[in-house]
Design a protein around this motif. Structure first.
Motif, PDB file in Angstrom:
ATOM      1  N   LYS A 251      -1.146  -3.993  -7.711  1.00 26.81           N
ATOM      2  CA  LYS A 251       0.055  -4.637  -7.154  1.00 26.81           C
ATOM      3  C   LYS A 251      -0.178  -6.137  -6.984  1.00 26.81           C
ATOM      4  CE  LYS A 251       1.518  -0.640  -4.354  1.00 26.81           C
ATOM      5  NZ  LYS A 251       1.673  -0.154  -2.955  1.00 26.81           N
ATOM      6  N   ALA A 252      -1.329  -6.485  -6.415  1.00 28.99           N
ATOM      7  CA  ALA A 252      -1.616  -7.888  -6.111  1.00 28.99           C
ATOM      8  C   ALA A 252      -1.692  -8.742  -7.371  1.00 28.99           C
ATOM      9  CB  ALA A 252      -2.917  -8.001  -5.316  1.00 28.99           C
ATOM     10  N   PRO A 260       7.575  -1.974  -4.143  1.00 27.17           N
ATOM     11  CA  PRO A 260       7.933  -3.211  -3.432  1.00 27.17           C
ATOM     12  C   PRO A 260       6.724  -4.136  -3.288  1.00 27.17           C
ATOM     13  CG  PRO A 260       8.605  -1.240  -2.205  1.00 27.17           C
ATOM     14  CD  PRO A 260       7.666  -0.793  -3.266  1.00 27.17           C
ATOM     15  N   GLN A 261       7.005  -5.414  -3.269  1.00 24.50           N
ATOM     16  CA  GLN A 261       5.998  -6.410  -2.902  1.00 24.50           C
ATOM     17  C   GLN A 261       6.355  -6.879  -1.488  1.00 24.50           C
ATOM     18  OE1 GLN A 261       3.293  -7.513  -4.469  1.00 24.50           O
ATOM     19  NE2 GLN A 261       3.575  -6.466  -6.425  1.00 24.50           N
ATOM     20  N   ILE A 262       5.424  -6.722  -0.570  1.00 24.88           N
ATOM     21  CA  ILE A 262       5.687  -7.094   0.818  1.00 24.88           C
ATOM     22  C   ILE A 262       5.048  -8.442   1.114  1.00 24.88           C
ATOM     23  CG2 ILE A 262       5.375  -6.445   3.233  1.00 24.88           C
ATOM     24  CD1 ILE A 262       5.223  -3.527   2.314  1.00 24.88           C
ATOM     25  N   VAL A 263       5.849  -9.372   1.630  1.00 21.04           N
ATOM     26  CA  VAL A 263       5.321 -10.657   2.081  1.00 21.04           C
ATOM     27  C   VAL A 263       5.542 -10.755   3.584  1.00 21.04           C
ATOM     28  CG1 VAL A 263       5.696 -11.791  -0.123  1.00 21.04           C
ATOM     29  CG2 VAL A 263       7.497 -11.854   1.574  1.00 21.04           C
ATOM     30  N   VAL A 295      10.066  -7.582  -0.197  1.00 15.55           N
ATOM     31  CA  VAL A 295      10.480  -7.370   1.188  1.00 15.55           C
ATOM     32  C   VAL A 295       9.697  -8.326   2.079  1.00 15.55           C
ATOM     33  CG1 VAL A 295      10.680  -5.703   3.071  1.00 15.55           C
ATOM     34  CG2 VAL A 295      10.944  -4.936   0.691  1.00 15.55           C
ATOM     35  N   ALA A 296      10.416  -9.100   2.875  1.00 12.14           N
ATOM     36  CA  ALA A 296       9.772 -10.081   3.754  1.00 12.14           C
ATOM     37  C   ALA A 296       9.782  -9.603   5.201  1.00 12.14           C
ATOM     38  CB  ALA A 296      10.481 -11.427   3.655  1.00 12.14           C
TER      39      ALA A 296
END
Length: 350
Positions: A251-252, A260-263, A295-296
């Motif tokens: 993912k990274a 999802p990529q979570i920030v 997603v932040a």
């Protein structure tokens, strides 16, 4: 865009390694080989966690029974880890194993190497050659003075040549080291010397935290170079955590995108909410989500929405409340204890 190294494509069971196939995540069973039920239970847990290839040790012929039971219990490919007894390799192939991990030079005379190569060819079982800096041949240590990247590559290609001599080419190579710089240098070098698929890993990487850091540095940098076809994050921990860590690295590096990529911000003096707990809960709730979204999770309602305007959806904490926003535009304000549920509700709409 990562330009991936061109490697040959090899089939094991219902999975492929190399070529245009996806980068697979694998792990190894840690239960004693004679414990059939324990190995089966752990294999099922790994499969449930998303492990795509499972390896187990076969130190003696009796352990083939465990191999057969594990093979029967899960649908992912099974790899037999063989050290010195070529009969274990032959019996594992007969039991239906999907891949063998062995160093041909360690099993004795050429007739034994030929027997293993012939059996694997007959049953379409590939072989992974696993070279480790901690178990390099004495002559190579004498030649190079230490397990240098050059020594690791020479060892791997020597073992490959022993199989090639008997017309066997379904080979995967790993050249692991516990030293991240040496591991990266060795893989970069071997990548230019052959077209065999490469299994990446930092061996003996340590406990969960340090293993994750070392593996992210070593495996991650190689993946960004386009090098690597399958990975294992070695941890002194539950193997299930190795699987999660492997996917986190994919993912990274932007290789795994069906998630999802979570920030989230690192918190500061303006934060009036339990941001750490909030971020952890959001990550947990999205663990099985396959939406390709960002997603932040932000700690400040003053700057949060604006700073995270590139996110598809997000939340920002206030004093006992939170904002839910989409691309920086506020959708609603909710009480603190409803932030995660409200966020998930909006994510469902995407």
């Amino acid at each position: 865009m990562i330009e991936r190294r061109k490697s040959r494509k090899i089939k094991l069971g219902n999975t492929y390694i190399g070529g245009d196939s996806k980068i697979t995540v694998q792990s190894m069973l840690s239960v004693p080989a004679e414990n059939v039920e324990g190995n089966v239970a752990q294999a099922k847990a790994l499969e449930a966690a998303g492990c795509e290839i499972i390896r187990l040790t076969v130190p003696n012929v009796e352990a083939v029974k465990t191999l057969a039971a594990v093979k029967e219990a899960v649908s992912v490919p099974i790899v037999a880890d063989i050290h010195f007894d070529y009969k274990c390799a032959l019996e594992s192939v007969a039991a239906g194993v999907d891949k063998i991990r062995i160093n041909p030079g360690n099993i004795g005379s050429e007739d034994r190497i030929k027997a293993v190569a012939d059996a694997c060819r007959l049953h379409n079982v590939p072989i992974r050659i696993g070279v480790n800096s901690g178990s390099l041949e004495k002559d190579l240590l004498a030649k190079y003075g230490s397990p240098t990247p050059e020594a690791l590559c020479e060892s791997a290609l020597h073992h490959a040549a022993l199989l090639e001599k008997f017309d066997f080419n379904d080979i995967v190579i790993s050249i692991k080291s516990s030293n991240v710089q040496r591991m990266v240098a060795a893989y970069r070098k071997i990548a230019t010397m052959c077209d065999y698929p490469l299994h990446l890993g930092v061996t003996e990487a340590g406990t969960e935290h340090m293993a994750m850091v070392k593996s992210a540095a070593g495996i991650g940098s190689l993946l960004l170079d386009g090098i690597g076809d399958t990975i294992r994050v070695s941890m002194t921990a539950d193997p299930v955590k190795e699987v999660y860590a492997g996917y986190d690295i994919l993912k990274a590096t932007g290789i795994k995108t069906d998630c999802p990529q979570i920030v989230s911000c690192p918190t500061c003096g303006r934060t009036k909410i339990n941001l750490i707990g909030l971020a952890n809960e959001v990550e947990k709730r999205l663990q099985n989500c396959q939406k390709q979204i960002t997603v932040a999770v932000m700690g400040c309602i003053v700057n949060g929405p604006g700073e995270a305007r590139e996110a598809d959806i997000g939340c920002a904490g206030g004093d006992g409340c939170g904002l839910i926003f989409r691309h920086g535009e506020v959708l609603k304000k909710v009480p603190e204890n409803e932030i995660v549920d409200a966020l998930m509700e909006e994510i469902e709409k995407l």
